[in-house]
Motif scaffolding. Structure first.
Motif, PDB file in Angstrom:
ATOM      1  N   LEU A 131     -17.931 -73.655  82.115  1.00  0.00           N
ATOM      2  CA  LEU A 131     -17.807 -72.516  81.203  1.00  0.00           C
ATOM      3  C   LEU A 131     -17.769 -72.963  79.744  1.00  0.00           C
ATOM      4  CD1 LEU A 131     -15.210 -70.357  83.182  1.00  0.00           C
ATOM      5  CD2 LEU A 131     -17.636 -69.846  82.829  1.00  0.00           C
ATOM      6  N   SER A 135     -20.773 -72.324  76.575  1.00  0.00           N
ATOM      7  CA  SER A 135     -20.553 -71.737  75.248  1.00  0.00           C
ATOM      8  C   SER A 135     -21.414 -72.391  74.178  1.00  0.00           C
ATOM      9  CB  SER A 135     -19.069 -71.856  74.861  1.00  0.00           C
ATOM     10  OG  SER A 135     -18.718 -73.207  74.595  1.00  0.00           O
ATOM     11  N   GLN A 147     -23.701 -72.472  83.227  1.00  0.00           N
ATOM     12  CA  GLN A 147     -23.206 -71.267  83.898  1.00  0.00           C
ATOM     13  C   GLN A 147     -23.707 -71.182  85.332  1.00  0.00           C
ATOM     14  OE1 GLN A 147     -24.264 -67.598  81.948  1.00  0.00           O
ATOM     15  NE2 GLN A 147     -22.561 -66.463  82.880  1.00  0.00           N
ATOM     16  N   PHE A 209     -17.059 -67.444  76.608  1.00  0.00           N
ATOM     17  CA  PHE A 209     -17.079 -68.514  77.610  1.00  0.00           C
ATOM     18  C   PHE A 209     -15.846 -69.415  77.475  1.00  0.00           C
ATOM     19  CE2 PHE A 209     -21.829 -67.945  78.000  1.00  0.00           C
ATOM     20  CZ  PHE A 209     -21.820 -67.679  79.360  1.00  0.00           C
TER      21      PHE A 209
END
Length: 482
Positions: A131, A135, A147, A209
Motif C-alpha cells: 500500500l 502511493s 496494489q 494509500f
C-alpha cells in the motif's frame, strides 16, 4: 491391572512425547482416530477471542480489497494513469485476489516449517508495504506491482494463515464461528468504501494509500498478538497439495461451486460502484452503493452462519447461492434508481458472499477437519483464475456505448454463474444425504451419531454406490439437516 491403569498404559503406548512436549502418533491411522476422539474443541471460551481476532484481520485485508470498486470507479473517471484501459484497471484488483489465492500452498508449507505467527506477521508487513509503494505509483505497471501483486501476496499470507483456525476451536457452533469473521470483509468494506472516497477527495490518492497502510498495519499486528492455533491438538495435516482428494467427484463439485461463486462475487463486488454511475448516479452515490453491498455482507454472513448451524451447512449454502442468482435477474437487471440499486446492493450483499461465509464448515463436512488445510490449499489454487479474471471478464462484457444497459451482459453472467454454483452444491448435498442415510443403517443404537457429523467415505453393504443415479435423485430432494 485395573481398567484405569490398563487404559493409561494403552494411551502411553499409543503416543510418544517429543522434547518439545508434542505428542506424535506411532500409527498413522488408528492412533490418529484415537487422538481425534480424545480432543474436544472448547466450543467457546478463548475461541471467541480467536473469532474476534480473525474478524479484525478480515476487516483490514479483504475489507480493503472489497473497496477496490471505489478505486476502480476513480481510475475510470479520472486521468491519473493516462492511456490505460478499463480492462487493465480491472486486472489490478483481480491480480490482488489471484495472488492471495496463489499463496495458499506456499503458506501451508511455511506454516509447517515456521509456525502460524511468523507467516502471519510477514504477511502483514508485505501487505502494508504494498500500500505504501502504491502511493508512489505514477504508471500503470507500478499499480500492478504494488496494489496488485505486493498487496495480494501479503493479503494471501495473512488470510491463509488464519482461515483454518476458527474451525479448530468449535464443533457445534462451527458455522457461526466461521461466519462472524467472514462478516469482517463486509464490515471492512463498509468502513473503507466510505473512508477511501472521502480521503481521495480530501487528501488525494497518494495519502489515501499511506493512511490505509498505517491503519491496517497497527490493527493487524494487535490481532496477530492474540491469535492462537490448535494445529497440534487437531493433528492438522498441512499438506500443500492433497491431490488424492481430486479423485472424489463430490470434492470436484465443491470446487465447481467455489469457482462459479467466485466469478459471480468478484463481478458484482467490483462492478456495482461503476454500474451506479452508468445509470446516472453520482460518484458519492456510487461509493454509498459499494458501502451498502459490503454492509449486506457484514450483516448477512453471521446470519448465514447461524442458520447453517441450525438448518444444515450444505442446505443453507445451496439455497442462498441460488437466491443470489435470482436476485441478479429479478432486481439488478431492472435497477435504474438509487432506491432499487441500493436494495440490490444490500440484499444481494447478504447472499453474494455465501461461499466465503460457509467455505470452511462445508469443506469440513466433506473432507474432515484433518484434511482441511490440504483441501483449502487446492481450493485456493483453483480459484486463482476466477479471482484474477472475474472483474476482467465483467469489464469485457460491459458495453459503455449502451448507456443504462451497459452492464446487462454482466448482470446475466453473474446470475448464471450463481445458478451453476447452486446446482453443483445441490448434487453434493444429495451425496451427503445418501451417505448419512447409509451410515444410519449400519450403526447400532450405541454408535449412533448425528447425520451432519459423518465425514468418512462409506462402502454400502448391499453393493450400491453412493453415486447410484436413482438413489441420488431421491436423496437430492429429501430433507436432511446436512
Amino acid at each position: 491391572m485395573d481398567p484405569t491403569q490398563e487404559r493409561d498404559a494403552k494411551y502411553d503406548g499409543d503416543y510418544i512425547h517429543t522434547e518439545h512436549g508434542d505428542e506424535e502418533s506411532r500409527s498413522s491411522t488408528s492412533k490418529q482416530e484415537l487422538s481425534i476422539e480424545t480432543d474436544v474443541p472448547p466450543d467457546g471460551g478463548y475461541g471467541w477471542v480467536i473469532v474476534a481476532c480473525v474478524f479484525w484481520l478480515q476487516v483490514n485485508t479483504w475489507g480493503i480489497n472489497g473497496s477496490y470498486g471505489v478505486f476502480l470507479s476513480y481510475y475510470l473517471t479520472n486521468n491519473d494513469f493516462p492511456n490505460t484501459s478499463s480492462l487493465a484497471f480491472a486486472f489490478v484488483g483481480g491480480l490482488a485476489i489471484g495472488c492471495a489465492y496463489l499463496m495458499a500452498p506456499v503458506t501451508v508449507c511455511l506454516i509447517r516449517k515456521y509456525g502460524t505467527h511468523v507467516v502471519l506477521v510477514s504477511g502483514i508487513v508485505v501487505q502494508s508495504a504494498g500500500l505504501v509503494a502504491a502511493s508512489f505509483a505514477t504508471r500503470t505497471y507500478q499499480l500492478f506491482l504494488t496494489q496488485g501483486l505486493c498487496f495480494g501476496v501479503g493479503m494471501g499470507l495473512i488470510y491463509m494463515s488464519y482461515l483454518g483456525i476458527p474451525p479448530q476451536w468449535f464443533e457445534r457452533k462451527r458455522s457461526i464461528a466461521n461466519a462472524i469473521p467472514a462478516a469482517g470483509a463486509g464490515t471492512g468494506g463498509v468502513i473503507y468504501s466510505l473512508a477511501i472516497q472521502a480521503m481521495i477527495e480530501r487528501l488525494g490518492l497518494p495519502w489515501t494509500f499511506r493512511t490505509l497502510a498505517l491503519v491496517s498495519l497497527a490493527a493487524n499486528l494487535v490481532s496477530a498478538a492474540f491469535l492462537r492455533d490448535r494445529n497440534k491438538a487437531t493433528e492438522s495435516r498441512h499438506t500443500a497439495f492433497n491431490f488424492p482428494l481430486l479423485k472424489n467427484f463430490e470434492f470436484v463439485l465443491l470446487l465447481g461451486w467455489a469457482v462459479f461463486s467466485t466469478f459471480g462475487f468478484v463481478a458484482i463486488n467490483f462492478s456495482l460502484p461503476n454500474f451506479a454511475i452508468s445509470v446516472g448516479l453520482t460518484a458519492h452515490q456510487s461509493s454509498i452503493i459499494g458501502a451498502l453491498h459490503n454492509l449486506g455482507q457484514g450483516v448477512g454472513r453471521p446470519l448465514i452462519g447461524l442458520m447453517s448451524d441450525r438448518l444444515g451447512r450444505l442446505n443453507i449454502a445451496t439455497v442462498l447461492s441460488l437466491m443470489c442468482g435470482v436476485f441478479c435477474f429479478a432486481i439488478w437487471i431492472p435497477a435504474r434508481s438509487m432506491a432499487v440499486v441500493s436494495l440490490f446492493a444490500t440484499i444481494g450483499g447478504m447472499v453474494s458472499g455465501t461461499f466465503f461465509a460457509t467455505v470452511a464448515p462445508v469443506f469440513v463436512e466433506i473432507v474432515g477437519l484433518q484434511d482441511l488445510p490440504g483441501a483449502l490449499s487446492l481450493l485456493w489454487l483453483v480459484l486463482v483464475g476466477p479471482g484474477a479474471t472475474g472483474e476482467a471478464v465483467a469489464q469485457a462484457l460491459r458495453r459503455p456505448a449502451a448507456g443504462e444497459a451497459a452492464y446487462k451482459q454482466v448482470q446475466i453472467f453473474s446470475g448464471m454463474v450463481y445458478v451453476a454454483a447452486a446446482l453443483c452444491l445441490w448434487v453434493v448435498r444429495g451425496w451427503k444425504v445418501r451417505q448419512c442415510r447409509m451410515e444410519e443403517t449400519r450403526q447400532t443404537p450405541v454408535e449412533e451419531k448425528e447425520c451432519e457429523t459423518v465425514v468418512v467415505t462409506l462402502e454400502p453393504r448391499d453393493g450400491r454406490t453412493l453415486w447410484h443415479p436413482l438413489g441420488m435423485g431421491r436423496d437430492m430432494v429429501r430433507w436432511c439437516c446436512v
